[in-house]
Design an enzyme around this catalytic site. Sequence first.
Site, short mmCIF file in Angstrom:
data_model
loop_
_atom_site.label_atom_id
_atom_site.label_comp_id
_atom_site.label_asym_id
_atom_site.label_seq_id
_atom_site.Cartn_x
_atom_site.Cartn_y
_atom_site.Cartn_z
N THR A 147 0.82 -1.20 0.00
CA THR A 147 0.00 0.00 0.00
C THR A 147 0.86 1.26 0.00
O THR A 147 0.61 2.19 -0.76
CB THR A 147 -0.94 0.00 1.23
OG1 THR A 147 -1.69 -1.20 1.24
CG2 THR A 147 -1.87 1.19 1.18
N SER A 190 -5.70 1.38 -0.15
CA SER A 190 -6.28 0.21 0.50
C SER A 190 -7.78 0.41 0.61
O SER A 190 -8.31 0.90 1.60
CB SER A 190 -5.67 0.02 1.89
OG SER A 190 -6.13 -1.18 2.48
#
Length: 306
Positions: A147, A190
């Site tokens: 991420t 995310s």
Amino acid sequence: FRSFFDSGFSHEHVDKMVPRMKSKVDELIRDLKQKKGNQGSVDLQENFSLPLAFKVIYELLGIPFADYHFLSNNVAVRASASGSARDAAAAQKELTDYMENLVAKKEKHPENDLISEVIQKNMKKGEITRDQLVAHAFLLLVAGNATVASMINLGVVTLLQHPDQLEALKKDPSLWPSAVKEICRYHTASSYALRRVALKDLDIGGTKIKKDEGIIALNQAANRDPEVFENPDRFDIRRNPNPQIAFGHGTHVCPGEYLSYKELEIALEGLFHQLPGLKVAVPFDQLQYTPPDRDVGLVKLPVTWN
């Protein structure tokens, strides 16, 4: 158990990590320059963004960077949507076995890292078992690296697509914290992480949710909510207020939120400062993004500079 790891992600501890994060960025940029000299362009994802994300969390947990390729390969296989369930399970076992061995080593020979600290302060007192510690350390290893790497890549692309705002950042580096939060709002890498189960019957926005039903709370959608953000589809590094929730909210907010902000600030400022004329080496419309059912990101990011 989560509170046992909080010290590693506190503002005070992260601020102490800043000089070493800058050093890691400088080292990776030197490597980029060497590789680009031979090839003309380099993949930022493979040669900067992912290694930086792993280097930072490895230092925090006390993982030798010599194990980077073994661990990153297994993390990638575990998370891959194209691989088989058998391959993913094998990668999961490799990672779990690795963490079990690492915890055992640090139990015998503690060092100045977060895993050693939890062993000494909590595990030896019986407040957390070895299996529980392994599980939490494993989660910290795999949860945020891709991420953070994605946000570095998406930040580079978005700033290049908004040259006036990039120029403002070069003239006034104090804008970087605000810019990073806007990048996180704008992309929300995310985007499928907030899976929840209703504890009772609910009515949210006219939709009835029954007890024990599962939902996905799309923080990606929340970060483009026109009732909260004026012109939500506009990228604005000076957006204020910016109550984005890219890292979640409440009890289960990502513990690495502040660490990620600092990492992104240092990485992006370092790239644009040390690589004059940094640009994507292919047309923007030829960039390959991850599938829409995965977290937002780029498969690779070829870049070059003057």
